[in-house]
Design a protein around this motif. Structure first.
Motif, PDB file in Angstrom:
ATOM      1  N   GLN A  77       3.598 -20.787 -24.620  1.00 57.16           N
ATOM      2  CA  GLN A  77       4.433 -20.659 -23.906  1.00 57.16           C
ATOM      3  C   GLN A  77       3.842 -19.269 -22.953  1.00 57.16           C
ATOM      4  O   GLN A  77       3.941 -19.334 -21.686  1.00 57.16           O
ATOM      5  N   GLU A  78       3.431 -18.197 -23.637  1.00 58.20           N
ATOM      6  CA  GLU A  78       3.012 -17.107 -22.599  1.00 58.20           C
ATOM      7  C   GLU A  78       1.751 -17.654 -21.763  1.00 58.20           C
ATOM      8  O   GLU A  78       1.801 -17.277 -20.780  1.00 58.20           O
ATOM      9  N   MET A  79       0.796 -18.377 -22.598  1.00 59.33           N
ATOM     10  CA  MET A  79      -0.399 -18.939 -21.660  1.00 59.33           C
ATOM     11  C   MET A  79      -0.040 -19.720 -20.478  1.00 59.33           C
ATOM     12  O   MET A  79      -0.493 -19.767 -19.636  1.00 59.33           O
ATOM     13  N   ILE A  80       1.024 -20.499 -20.677  1.00 61.54           N
ATOM     14  CA  ILE A  80       1.806 -21.249 -19.695  1.00 61.54           C
ATOM     15  C   ILE A  80       2.319 -20.577 -18.503  1.00 61.54           C
ATOM     16  O   ILE A  80       2.189 -20.913 -17.368  1.00 61.54           O
ATOM     17  N   LYS A  81       2.929 -19.640 -18.821  1.00 58.66           N
ATOM     18  CA  LYS A  81       3.549 -18.758 -17.842  1.00 58.66           C
ATOM     19  C   LYS A  81       2.216 -18.060 -17.110  1.00 58.66           C
ATOM     20  O   LYS A  81       2.549 -17.896 -15.887  1.00 58.66           O
ATOM     21  N   VAL A  82       1.244 -17.686 -17.509  1.00 59.38           N
ATOM     22  CA  VAL A  82       0.138 -17.023 -16.698  1.00 59.38           C
ATOM     23  C   VAL A  82      -0.460 -18.197 -16.039  1.00 59.38           C
ATOM     24  O   VAL A  82      -0.845 -17.775 -14.718  1.00 59.38           O
ATOM     25  N   VAL A  83      -0.812 -19.425 -16.367  1.00 55.42           N
ATOM     26  CA  VAL A  83      -1.358 -20.438 -15.713  1.00 55.42           C
ATOM     27  C   VAL A  83      -0.277 -20.792 -14.379  1.00 55.42           C
ATOM     28  O   VAL A  83      -0.869 -21.100 -13.455  1.00 55.42           O
ATOM     29  N   ALA A  86      -3.608 -18.410  -6.772  1.00 54.01           N
ATOM     30  CA  ALA A  86      -4.499 -18.113  -5.951  1.00 54.01           C
ATOM     31  C   ALA A  86      -5.872 -18.149  -6.495  1.00 54.01           C
ATOM     32  O   ALA A  86      -6.986 -18.682  -5.599  1.00 54.01           O
ATOM     33  N   GLU A  87      -6.190 -17.734  -7.637  1.00 57.67           N
ATOM     34  CA  GLU A  87      -7.618 -17.874  -8.300  1.00 57.67           C
ATOM     35  C   GLU A  87      -8.001 -19.266  -8.296  1.00 57.67           C
ATOM     36  O   GLU A  87      -9.167 -19.558  -8.076  1.00 57.67           O
ATOM     37  N   PHE A  88      -7.041 -20.369  -8.610  1.00 56.31           N
ATOM     38  CA  PHE A  88      -7.468 -21.887  -8.465  1.00 56.31           C
ATOM     39  C   PHE A  88      -7.778 -22.328  -6.996  1.00 56.31           C
ATOM     40  O   PHE A  88      -8.778 -22.901  -6.992  1.00 56.31           O
ATOM     41  N   GLU A  89      -7.019 -21.828  -6.173  1.00 58.18           N
ATOM     42  CA  GLU A  89      -7.533 -22.122  -5.043  1.00 58.18           C
ATOM     43  C   GLU A  89      -8.819 -21.597  -4.439  1.00 58.18           C
ATOM     44  O   GLU A  89      -9.286 -22.274  -3.768  1.00 58.18           O
ATOM     45  N   LYS A 114     -11.655 -23.843  -3.083  1.00 58.71           N
ATOM     46  CA  LYS A 114     -12.246 -23.757  -1.657  1.00 58.71           C
ATOM     47  C   LYS A 114     -13.748 -23.270  -2.004  1.00 58.71           C
ATOM     48  O   LYS A 114     -14.592 -23.516  -0.885  1.00 58.71           O
ATOM     49  N   ASN A 115     -14.307 -22.791  -3.137  1.00 54.30           N
ATOM     50  CA  ASN A 115     -15.526 -22.392  -3.094  1.00 54.30           C
ATOM     51  C   ASN A 115     -16.510 -23.684  -3.426  1.00 54.30           C
ATOM     52  O   ASN A 115     -17.572 -23.683  -3.196  1.00 54.30           O
TER      53      ASN A 115
END
Length: 83
Positions: free
Chosen positions: A29-35, A42-45, A49-50
């Motif tokens: 659950q903690e990992m899902i909150k981070v994701v 912002a990191e995924f996007e 974009k790279n």
């Protein structure tokens, strides 16, 4: 007395297993909150974009993305694996 000893050992093992499962569920659950956080978004996007400078627009090959929350795993190097 032998049956009582076996039952006691089974109860102790069962409690240990349930506690471990609870800890793993909390970690998941903690990992899902981070994701799902804005920082991760912002990191995924940025990564997308790279890969495609027009990503997440109508002109780009990558127009949208979805995180598979079932794929979230802890990385041994620290961090998370996500699909």
């Amino acid at each position: 007395w032998l049956l009582g000893l076996i039952a006691s050992v089974a109860v102790v093992i069962g409690i240990g297993v349930l506690e471990q499962m609870s800890k793993q569920e909390q970690l998941k659950q903690e990992m899902i909150k981070v994701v799902e956080s804005e920082e991760a978004k912002a990191e995924f996007e940025e990564v997308l974009k790279n890969l495609d400078s027009k990503a997440l627009t109508a002109q780009g090959k990558i127009q949208s993305y979805k995180i598979d929350l079932e794929s979230v795993k802890h990385s041994p190097m620290g961090g998370l694996f996500v699909t």
